[in-house]
Scaffold this active site. Structure first.
Site, PDB file in Angstrom:
ATOM      1  N   HIS A   1      -2.938   7.153   2.566  1.00  0.00           N
ATOM      2  CA  HIS A   1      -3.453   5.856   2.123  1.00  0.00           C
ATOM      3  C   HIS A   1      -4.802   5.632   2.804  1.00  0.00           C
ATOM      4  O   HIS A   1      -4.952   5.859   4.001  1.00  0.00           O
ATOM      5  CB  HIS A   1      -2.459   4.755   2.494  1.00  0.00           C
ATOM      6  CG  HIS A   1      -3.009   3.379   2.298  1.00  0.00           C
ATOM      7  ND1 HIS A   1      -3.706   3.017   1.167  1.00  0.00           N
ATOM      8  CD2 HIS A   1      -2.991   2.280   3.102  1.00  0.00           C
ATOM      9  CE1 HIS A   1      -4.069   1.756   1.278  1.00  0.00           C
ATOM     10  NE2 HIS A   1      -3.669   1.294   2.439  1.00  0.00           N
TER      11      HIS A   1
ATOM     12  N   CYS B   1       0.816  -1.224   0.000  1.00  0.00           N
ATOM     13  CA  CYS B   1       0.000   0.000   0.000  1.00  0.00           C
ATOM     14  C   CYS B   1       0.848   1.273   0.000  1.00  0.00           C
ATOM     15  O   CYS B   1       0.339   2.353  -0.315  1.00  0.00           O
ATOM     16  CB  CYS B   1      -0.952   0.000   1.184  1.00  0.00           C
ATOM     17  SG  CYS B   1      -1.964  -1.472   1.269  1.00  0.00           S
TER      18      CYS B   1
ATOM     19  N   ASN C   1     -10.272   0.304   0.650  1.00  0.00           N
ATOM     20  CA  ASN C   1      -8.812   0.265   0.586  1.00  0.00           C
ATOM     21  C   ASN C   1      -8.396  -0.374  -0.740  1.00  0.00           C
ATOM     22  O   ASN C   1      -8.594  -1.570  -0.946  1.00  0.00           O
ATOM     23  CB  ASN C   1      -8.289  -0.543   1.782  1.00  0.00           C
ATOM     24  CG  ASN C   1      -6.780  -0.677   1.794  1.00  0.00           C
ATOM     25  OD1 ASN C   1      -6.109  -0.397   0.798  1.00  0.00           O
ATOM     26  ND2 ASN C   1      -6.239  -1.118   2.910  1.00  0.00           N
TER      27      ASN C   1
HETATM   28  O1  UT7 Z   1      -3.706  -1.342   3.703  1.00  0.00           O
HETATM   29  C1  UT7 Z   1      -3.426  -2.460   4.511  1.00  0.00           C
HETATM   30  C2  UT7 Z   1      -3.381  -2.062   5.908  1.00  0.00           C
HETATM   31  N1  UT7 Z   1      -4.490  -2.554   6.652  1.00  0.00           N
HETATM   32  C3  UT7 Z   1      -5.080  -1.779   7.577  1.00  0.00           C
HETATM   33  O2  UT7 Z   1      -4.778  -0.622   7.706  1.00  0.00           O
HETATM   34  C4  UT7 Z   1      -6.081  -2.366   8.504  1.00  0.00           C
HETATM   35  C5  UT7 Z   1      -5.829  -1.862   9.913  1.00  0.00           C
HETATM   36  N2  UT7 Z   1      -6.811  -2.379  10.858  1.00  0.00           N
HETATM   37  C6  UT7 Z   1      -8.085  -1.944  10.869  1.00  0.00           C
HETATM   38  O3  UT7 Z   1      -8.472  -1.099  10.074  1.00  0.00           O
HETATM   39  C7  UT7 Z   1      -8.991  -2.464  11.936  1.00  0.00           C
HETATM   40  O4  UT7 Z   1      -8.233  -3.200  12.871  1.00  0.00           O
HETATM   41  C8  UT7 Z   1     -10.139  -3.367  11.381  1.00  0.00           C
HETATM   42  C9  UT7 Z   1     -11.133  -2.508  10.607  1.00  0.00           C
HETATM   43  C10 UT7 Z   1      -9.568  -4.441  10.475  1.00  0.00           C
HETATM   44  C11 UT7 Z   1     -10.872  -4.025  12.532  1.00  0.00           C
HETATM   45  O5  UT7 Z   1     -11.394  -2.999  13.385  1.00  0.00           O
HETATM   46  P1  UT7 Z   1     -11.139  -3.083  14.964  1.00  0.00           P
HETATM   47  O6  UT7 Z   1     -11.878  -1.959  15.565  1.00  0.00           O
HETATM   48  O7  UT7 Z   1      -9.653  -3.136  15.172  1.00  0.00           O
HETATM   49  O8  UT7 Z   1     -11.831  -4.437  15.346  1.00  0.00           O
HETATM   50  P2  UT7 Z   1     -11.192  -5.698  16.073  1.00  0.00           P
HETATM   51  O9  UT7 Z   1     -10.347  -6.459  15.111  1.00  0.00           O
HETATM   52  O10 UT7 Z   1     -10.590  -5.260  17.359  1.00  0.00           O
HETATM   53  O11 UT7 Z   1     -12.493  -6.544  16.370  1.00  0.00           O
HETATM   54  C12 UT7 Z   1     -13.498  -6.079  17.273  1.00  0.00           C
HETATM   55  C13 UT7 Z   1     -14.709  -6.976  17.153  1.00  0.00           C
HETATM   56  C14 UT7 Z   1     -14.356  -8.475  17.204  1.00  0.00           C
HETATM   57  O12 UT7 Z   1     -15.388  -9.129  17.880  1.00  0.00           O
HETATM   58  P3  UT7 Z   1     -15.200  -9.564  19.412  1.00  0.00           P
HETATM   59  O13 UT7 Z   1     -13.986 -10.447  19.428  1.00  0.00           O
HETATM   60  O14 UT7 Z   1     -14.987  -8.283  20.157  1.00  0.00           O
HETATM   61  O15 UT7 Z   1     -16.495 -10.260  19.723  1.00  0.00           O
HETATM   62  C15 UT7 Z   1     -14.364  -8.873  15.762  1.00  0.00           C
HETATM   63  O16 UT7 Z   1     -14.662 -10.247  15.580  1.00  0.00           O
HETATM   64  O17 UT7 Z   1     -15.339  -6.778  15.891  1.00  0.00           O
HETATM   65  C16 UT7 Z   1     -15.490  -8.024  15.227  1.00  0.00           C
HETATM   66  N3  UT7 Z   1     -15.432  -7.814  13.801  1.00  0.00           N
HETATM   67  C17 UT7 Z   1     -16.523  -7.539  13.073  1.00  0.00           C
HETATM   68  N4  UT7 Z   1     -17.815  -7.417  13.406  1.00  0.00           N
HETATM   69  C18 UT7 Z   1     -18.681  -7.128  12.421  1.00  0.00           C
HETATM   70  C19 UT7 Z   1     -14.341  -7.822  13.005  1.00  0.00           C
HETATM   71  N5  UT7 Z   1     -14.713  -7.569  11.737  1.00  0.00           N
HETATM   72  C20 UT7 Z   1     -16.064  -7.390  11.752  1.00  0.00           C
HETATM   73  C21 UT7 Z   1     -17.008  -7.102  10.766  1.00  0.00           C
HETATM   74  N6  UT7 Z   1     -18.312  -6.976  11.141  1.00  0.00           N
HETATM   75  N7  UT7 Z   1     -16.685  -6.935   9.461  1.00  0.00           N
END
Ligand code: UT7
Length: 329
Positions: free
Chosen positions: A252, A114, A282
Site C-alpha cells: 500500500h 486501505c 495515497n
Molecule cells: O493509508 C492511511 C494510512 N496513513 C498513513 O500511513 C500515514 C502514516 N503517517 C505518516 O505517513 C507520517 O506520520 C506523516 C507523513 C503523516 C507525517 O510525517 P512525520 O514525519 O510523522 O511528521 P510529524 O507528524 O511527526 O510532524 C513533524 C513536524 C511537525 O511540526 P513540529 O511539531 O515538529 O513543529 C508537523 O506540524 O512536521 C510538521 N508537519 C508539516 N510540515 C510541513 C506536518 N505536516 C506537514 C506538512 N508540511 N505537510
C-alpha cells in the site's frame, strides 16, 4: 473443481487527469515541496474534479475486462473496495455492474479502508475455491479528495484519487493470505458522517463528525512499520515459503519511509518493491491495484513470479496475500 489459487486474467486502472503537485499545496498550506518529498516520497497526486468514484471504477473495470478478453456477461461476481463511495446505497459495485451491463453478476462493496484490495483478493479466492462463481471482477475505487481536510497540512498532502481493477479466475498456483484487524488502534484514523437532528429527540450532532479524515499520523506510522512486515511474514509462513522467495512486493502506497522501513525489517532489497507513490500519493484501497496493473504492463512482474500484496489502513486493518502470478494467457 476446487481451486487453491488465483489466475489474474487481466488488469486495468484509471486516474483522473488533474495533477496536484506539491507546489500547489504550498499555495494554500504552510508546507513545502521539500518537506513532502523528504517525509513521504510523494511529488504529485491525481484529483477527480468531476468524476465520481463509480465512474473511475467503471473505467478501470473496462480496461481490465479488455485486457482479460472477458465480456461483462461472463462476470459472476463484482467485488468493489471503497471507503469513499458516492452513495451510502446502492453500492459502488452495483452502480458499476449497471454501467457495464454485467447482467449475470451479483455485486457488493467491501469496506476495509486501505487494506481493502487485499481483503477482496482473499474473499475472491474463497468464492472461486468453492466453484460457485467462475469469474470475478475486483475493483478498488477511491476519491480521498472528498474526505480530505485541506486545512490540515498533516493529512492534506497525502491523499489522491484513482481506481484499479482485475479479472480473476481460479488457478492452481501458490496462494496464501493473512488478514488482521486491530480495532484498539482504530481511533487513529477515522472519518465520520455528520449526524442528523431527528424529530424524536436525540440524534443531536456530536460536533466531531465533520465528514473529513482525522489521522494521528505518528501513531499510524508506528503501527504500519510493524504491521506490514508482520503481515508479509504471516502470509509467507502460510504459503510455506520464506520472505526471500518472493520476487516482488506490492505495498500500500502510504509513505515511502514506511515502505522502506518495512523492506528493511523484512531484509528485502528495494528492487523487489513496486512503488509509484511519487506519482499518485495515497489512493487508499486503489493503490495496490493501480501499482499491480502498472507493474504488469511494464513487464516487471512475469508469469510464475511470486508476488505479495500488503496493505494497512483505517480499522485498523492490515493483511497480505502471497500468490504465484498466473495470467491464464
Ligand atoms: O493509508 C492511511 C494510512 N496513513 C498513513 O500511513 C500515514 C502514516 N503517517 C505518516 O505517513 C507520517 O506520520 C506523516 C507523513 C503523516 C507525517 O510525517 P512525520 O514525519 O510523522 O511528521 P510529524 O507528524 O511527526 O510532524 C513533524 C513536524 C511537525 O511540526 P513540529 O511539531 O515538529 O513543529 C508537523 O506540524 O512536521 C510538521 N508537519 C508539516 N510540515 C510541513 C506536518 N505536516 C506537514 C506538512 N508540511 N505537510
Amino acid at each position: 473443481m476446487n481451486f487453491l489459487g488465483l489466475t489474474i486474467l487481466g488488469t486495468g486502472h484509471y486516474l483522473p487527469e488533474y495533477i496536484a503537485s506539491n507546489r500547489e499545496y504550498e499555495t494554500f498550506l504552510d508546507t513545502s515541496d521539500e518537506w513532502i518529498v523528504t517525509r513521504t516520497g510523494m511529488r504529485e497526486r491525481r484529483i477527480a474534479l468531476d468524476t465520481p468514484v463509480w465512474k473511475m471504477g467503471e473505467m478501470a473495470a473496462r480496461k481490465a475486462l479488455d485486457d482479460a478478453g472477458v465480456s461483462p456477461e461472463e462476470i459472476d461476481l463484482i467485488l468493489c473496495t471503497t471507503v469513499t463511495g458516492d452513495f451510502r446505497y446502492p453500492s459502488a459495485a452495483c452502480l458499476i455492474q449497471g454501467q457495464l451491463g454485467a447482467k449475470n453478476a451479483f455485486a457488493m462493496d467491501i469496506a476495509a479502508a486501505c487494506a481493502g484490495s487485499v481483503y477482496a483478493l482473499d474473499m475472491a479466492r474463497r468464492y472461486l475455491a468453492t466453484g460457485d462463481v467462475k469469474t470475478i471482477l475486483q475493483i478498488s475505487a477511491e476519491a480521498l479528495s472528498q474526505t480530505t481536510d485541506y486545512t490540515d497540512r498533516g493529512t492534506a498532502i497525502l491523499f489522491g484519487d484513482g481506481a484499479g481493477a482485475a479479472v480473476l479466475r481460479g488457478g492452481d498456483g501458490l496462494f496464501a493470505s493473512a488478514l488482521f484487524s486491530a480495532p484498539d488502534c482504530g481511533q487513529n484514523i477515522h472519518c465520520a458522517f455528520p449526524r442528523r437532528s431527528l424529530p424524536f429527540g436525540g440524534g443531536t450532532p456530536a460536533g466531531e463528525e465533520t465528514g473529513l479524515t482525522y489521522m494521528n499520523g505518528r501513531e499510524v506510522y508506528k503501527f504500519a512499520t510493524r504491521a506490514m512486515p508482520a503481515a508479509v511474514q504471516a502470509a509467507c509462513q502460510r504459503a510455506g515459503i520464506g520472505v526471500e522467495d518472493l520476487d516482488y512486493i506490492i505495498p500500500h502506497q502510504a509513505n515511502l519511509r514506511i515502505i522502506e522501513t518495512a523492506a528493511k525489517a523484512l531484509k528485502v532489497p528495494l528492487e523487489k518493491i513496486c512503488v509509484n507513490i511519487q506519482k499518485y500519493g495515497n489512493t487508499s484501497s486503489a493503490s495496490i491495484m493501480i501499482c499491480l496493473d502498472e507493474s504488469l504492463r511494464e513487464g516487471r512482474i512475469k508469469a510464475g513470479d511470486r508476488i505479495c500484496m500488503v496493505g494497512f489502513g483505517a480499522g485498523l486493518t492490515y493483511g497480505a496475500v502471497v500468490m504465484e502470478y498466473q495470467s491464464g494467457k
